[in-house]
Design an enzyme around this catalytic site. Structure first.
Site, short mmCIF file in Angstrom:
data_model
loop_
_atom_site.label_atom_id
_atom_site.label_comp_id
_atom_site.label_asym_id
_atom_site.label_seq_id
_atom_site.Cartn_x
_atom_site.Cartn_y
_atom_site.Cartn_z
N ARG A 1 -10.66 -12.98 32.15
CA ARG A 1 -11.87 -13.79 32.27
C ARG A 1 -12.41 -14.14 30.90
NH1 ARG A 1 -15.75 -10.45 30.53
NH2 ARG A 1 -15.63 -8.24 31.07
N GLY A 2 -13.40 -15.04 30.88
CA GLY A 2 -14.12 -15.31 29.65
C GLY A 2 -15.09 -14.18 29.33
N ILE B 1 -17.14 -7.55 26.72
CA ILE B 1 -17.01 -6.32 27.50
C ILE B 1 -18.22 -6.10 28.39
CG2 ILE B 1 -18.09 -4.77 25.83
CD1 ILE B 1 -15.72 -2.81 26.45
N THR B 2 -17.98 -5.49 29.55
CA THR B 2 -19.08 -5.09 30.42
C THR B 2 -18.66 -3.86 31.20
OG1 THR B 2 -20.75 -5.90 31.96
CG2 THR B 2 -18.45 -6.47 32.45
N HIS C 1 -18.80 -1.98 35.18
CA HIS C 1 -19.05 -2.06 36.62
C HIS C 1 -19.08 -0.65 37.18
CE1 HIS C 1 -18.49 -6.32 36.46
NE2 HIS C 1 -17.21 -6.23 36.17
N ILE D 1 -22.41 -12.74 34.29
CA ILE D 1 -21.44 -13.69 34.85
C ILE D 1 -20.28 -13.83 33.87
CG2 ILE D 1 -21.04 -16.11 35.49
CD1 ILE D 1 -23.97 -16.23 36.38
N GLY D 2 -19.07 -13.75 34.40
CA GLY D 2 -17.86 -13.99 33.61
C GLY D 2 -16.78 -14.53 34.53
N ALA E 1 -22.02 -9.80 38.43
CA ALA E 1 -22.41 -8.42 38.72
C ALA E 1 -23.92 -8.32 38.64
CB ALA E 1 -21.75 -7.46 37.74
N CYS F 1 -21.56 -7.42 26.84
CA CYS F 1 -21.35 -8.86 26.67
C CYS F 1 -21.40 -9.28 25.21
CB CYS F 1 -22.36 -9.67 27.49
SG CYS F 1 -22.29 -9.29 29.26
#
Length: 247
Positions: free
Chosen positions: A73-74, A77-78, A80, A146-147, A160, A176
């Site tokens: 994805r674009g 880092i995130t 979940h 959003i990604g 998310a 992000c």
């Protein structure tokens, strides 16, 4: 926005391992490109996991050796995990594809859902997602990330929304890639526990409206990012952002 006018299919999947959900997305996307499957949105939670988009820098990653799943994805880092509602729309966009408009649609859907739950949110210029504005010594803070990726007109990955997660998971990364803003949750901002079960029906309703073109709420104008917090303030150490204990 979408090529198809049939209603999207929405699947509530419960708790799903990240790699399993990623493979499910790929399978759905392959079928959608081939014309053998419908537009579908997966709504789920993940066990704790860090995922890194294509623009992630080494300094963004955990410095303690915590594993990270690199994805296509674009974004950067995130995290979940439990208490976070994750949505993966696998939909075929109309030609010509307008990726910015698609991201704005996801923002509109989530802003509307937050409003339904009693939380007014904003958009921040140059930063995707759904935000709370700086106030009382706290910086701008993101409640939904959003990604996305689009290949052969079909979307994968998604959004998310933080309902009641343990936000200390974000302390190990630069979420992000943004160093001058924070993360928050519906529970923190509303002053009461708001669970994924409380939220999923509201988000599903707004997703159907958004993808059917019947969303009638107002999308806030973008605001400029707030200045960085004062020297000595570290949003990631603020106990108000710690989240529920024991998660």
């Amino acid at each position: 926005m979408r090529e198809d006018t049939d209603p999207v299919r929405i699947e509530r999947c419960g708790v799903v391992e990240y790699e399993q959900a990623w493979q499910r997305q790929r399978d759905l996307a392959t079928a959608r490109v081939a014309g053998t499957g419908p537009d579908t949105v997966l709504l789920l939670e993940h066990p704790p996991v860090y995922t890194a988009g294509k623009r992630t820098r080494p300094a963004d990653r955990p410095n303690d050796g915590t594993p990270v799943v690199d994805v296509d994805r674009g974004g950067r880092i995130t995290w979940h995990g439990p208490g976070q509602l994750v949505g993966y729309p696998i939909v075929k966009l109309a030609t010509p594809v307008d990726l910015v408009a698609y991201i704005r649609l996801l923002e509109h859907i989530l802003v509307s859902a937050c409003g339904d739950l009693g939380l007014a949110t904003i958009r921040v210029a140059g930063r995707s997602g759904v935000w709370l504005p700086a106030d009382g010594g706290r910086p701008d803070r993101k409640v939904a990330a959003i990604g996305v990726r689009v290949a052969r007109n079909v979307t994968v990955h998604g959004f998310a929304l933080n309902c009641d997660p343990d936000l200390t998971w974000f302390d190990r990364i630069v979420p992000c890639g943004i160093t001058d803003a924070g993360v928050t949750s519906l529970s923190i901002e509303l002053g009461r526990r708001v669970t994924v079960d409380d939220v999923v029906g509201v988000v599903e309703h707004r997703l159907r409206q958004g993808f059917d073109g019947t969303l009638d709420t107002h999308l806030p104008e973008e605001r400029e990012p707030a200045p960085p917090p004062a020297s000595g303030v570290d949003w990631r150490l603020d106990p108000l952002l710690a989240g529920p204990a024991g998660r």
